[in-house]
Enzyme design. Structure first.
Site, PDB file in Angstrom:
ATOM      1  N   CYS A   1     -48.748  -3.757  34.203  1.00 48.16           N
ATOM      2  CA  CYS A   1     -47.999  -4.927  34.646  1.00 48.16           C
ATOM      3  C   CYS A   1     -48.763  -6.221  34.415  1.00 48.16           C
ATOM      4  CB  CYS A   1     -47.616  -4.786  36.122  1.00 48.16           C
ATOM      5  SG  CYS A   1     -46.000  -4.003  36.329  1.00 48.16           S
TER       6      CYS A   1
ATOM      7  N   LYS B   1     -47.179  -8.523  31.632  1.00 42.89           N
ATOM      8  CA  LYS B   1     -45.903  -9.218  31.802  1.00 42.89           C
ATOM      9  C   LYS B   1     -46.042 -10.705  31.439  1.00 42.89           C
ATOM     10  CE  LYS B   1     -43.208  -8.372  35.275  1.00 42.89           C
ATOM     11  NZ  LYS B   1     -42.587  -8.087  36.594  1.00 42.89           N
TER      12      LYS B   1
ATOM     13  N   ASP C   1     -31.761   0.523  21.822  1.00 43.08           N
ATOM     14  CA  ASP C   1     -32.515   0.395  20.574  1.00 43.08           C
ATOM     15  C   ASP C   1     -33.577  -0.661  20.769  1.00 43.08           C
ATOM     16  OD1 ASP C   1     -32.196   1.818  18.028  1.00 43.08           O
ATOM     17  OD2 ASP C   1     -30.057   1.425  18.279  1.00 43.08           O
TER      18      ASP C   1
ATOM     19  N   ASP D   1     -23.744   0.929  18.264  1.00 41.62           N
ATOM     20  CA  ASP D   1     -23.569   2.302  18.759  1.00 41.62           C
ATOM     21  C   ASP D   1     -22.361   2.398  19.688  1.00 41.62           C
ATOM     22  OD1 ASP D   1     -25.639   3.642  17.446  1.00 41.62           O
ATOM     23  OD2 ASP D   1     -27.116   3.050  18.937  1.00 41.62           O
TER      24      ASP D   1
ATOM     25  N   GLY E   1     -33.342  -7.774  32.415  1.00 40.92           N
ATOM     26  CA  GLY E   1     -34.242  -7.386  31.343  1.00 40.92           C
ATOM     27  C   GLY E   1     -35.682  -7.342  31.802  1.00 40.92           C
ATOM     28  N   HIS E   2     -36.572  -7.267  30.814  1.00 44.08           N
ATOM     29  CA  HIS E   2     -38.008  -7.186  31.089  1.00 44.08           C
ATOM     30  C   HIS E   2     -38.742  -7.867  29.948  1.00 44.08           C
ATOM     31  CE1 HIS E   2     -41.553  -5.640  33.109  1.00 44.08           C
ATOM     32  NE2 HIS E   2     -42.019  -5.214  31.943  1.00 44.08           N
TER      33      HIS E   2
ATOM     34  N   ASP F   1     -22.487   4.449  13.070  1.00 44.59           N
ATOM     35  CA  ASP F   1     -23.059   3.258  12.429  1.00 44.59           C
ATOM     36  C   ASP F   1     -24.208   3.703  11.533  1.00 44.59           C
ATOM     37  OD1 ASP F   1     -24.511   3.945  14.770  1.00 44.59           O
ATOM     38  OD2 ASP F   1     -25.384   1.938  14.889  1.00 44.59           O
TER      39      ASP F   1
END
Length: 351
Positions: free
Chosen positions: A13, A16, A67, A90, A140-141, A228
């Site tokens: 972490c 980040k 992905d 996808d 998100g991250h 795809d």
């Protein structure tokens, strides 16, 4: 005299992105792209909670995909749109409608102000790419690392009776490909300084074309299977469909749509580093067509590629016309589904 070496970047972490850089990027993007009202999102990006919360429409199923890959161009705004198109594909290939998106971003080591600017460009490109479908980014991250990388966890909804699968193809069906091939060899050439700028510019224009309209058109014309075309190349993804459907196929090599410059870079022997692994699929292809100059294109890994679908032969011309009139100008009939009494699952045909 002794010198003090800088501490190596931390992992875990400790890798980040700092809260100040992240907050500033989010503030700017929320100012430039006001959130669309979405009653289904109970807790989203504008909340300080630990996770997003969304309701599930009654009678529908959730479709999940993820992905992630490193940047293939230097522009983070365009790269975000490319990556998002790739990840959403996808869902479209499965007959699903995008519902929510989560982002995973790695920005390069830099001063916080530069990290914040790159994050803003990534988020702005993401929001631009989401406008067409009206899909919200709900979380998100972000981490720092040696290079720019991006990925999306895309969540869709679908009628369970209307899903498109890789299986389902029937002898006599026609194979339609919506987008030209060649991104693997072209971007490999670009990294070596051997691609013309107009080739890359045209490739980017094609790979930014969303697959949303194509998926809707395929469903309207009774597609029996869809996927795809991405990292495993046309041959690899088609072979997956053939195994799932228990059929064989013939591909028309001369009919394959090709990005400008791809034939030249292939002829020069420039291929993606993934190409050798993709070539393992050649064991399932009739070797009669190996001398064709476009044969290597079958194994070229595609980034943000188009859709490959099987449609009944009776609807193929109407389907192609619809595709070409709705943004997929290079859509082409590239093959047909055949019976199983063949020595190889995939046969190649040339004019």
């Amino acid at each position: 005299s002794s010198s003090i070496l800088p501490s190596p970047p931390c992992a875990g972490c400790g890798s980040k992105v700092g809260s100040t850089a992240l907050s500033e990027a989010l503030r700017r993007v929320q100012q430039d792209f006001p959130a669309l009202p979405r009653d289904a999102v109970l807790v989203g990006l504008d909340s300080p909670d630990d996770a997003a919360v969304v309701t599930v429409p009654p009678g529908q199923v959730m479709v999940h995909t993820v992905d992630y890959f490193t940047a293939l161009i230097d522009d983070p705004f365009i790269f975000a749109q490319i990556c998002l198109k790739h990840c959403l594909s996808d869902l479209y290939a499965m007959g699903a409608t995008p519902y929510t998106v989560l982002a995973t971003v790695q920005v390069p080591y830099a001063a916080p102000a530069k990290q914040s600017e790159m994050l803003y460009q990534i988020l702005a490109g993401t929001h631009k790419g989401l406008l067409a479908s009206g899909t919200p980014l709900v979380g998100g991250h972000t981490v720092v690392g040696p290079q720019l990388a991006l990925g999306f966890a895309c969540n869709g909804v679908a009628d369970p009776t209307q899903l498109l699968r890789k299986g389902g193809m029937r002898p006599g069906d026609a194979l339609i490909l919506t987008q030209p091939l060649g991104t693997g060899t072209l971007f490999a050439a670009d990294m070596q300084g051997k691609a013309k700028g107009r080739w890359i510019e045209e490739a980017i224009a094609h790979i930014l074309t969303p697959n949303q309209a194509a998926a809707e058109i395929f469903r309207a014309h009774g597609a029996t299977a869809c996927t795809d075309v991405t990292g495993f190349g046309l041959a690899g993804h088609l072979l997956e469909m053939l195994r799932a459907s228990g059929v064989t196929a013939t591909v028309y090599l001369d009919a394959l749509p090709v990005l400008a410059g791809a034939a030249e870079t292939l002829a020069a022997g420039i291929v993606s580093t993934l190409q050798p692994q993709n070539l393992q699929a050649a064991a399932f292809i009739d070797p009669a067509g190996t001398s064709h100059p476009l044969y290597p294109l079958l194994f070229d890994p595609q980034t943000a590629g188009g859709l490959l679908a099987a449609v009944p032969a009776t609807t193929v011309q109407a389907c192609l016309t619809d595709l070409q009139q709705h943004g997929n100008t290079a859509a082409a009939l590239v093959g047909e589904i055949t019976t199983t009494d063949r020595a190889y699952p995939l046969t190649l045909k040339r004019e």
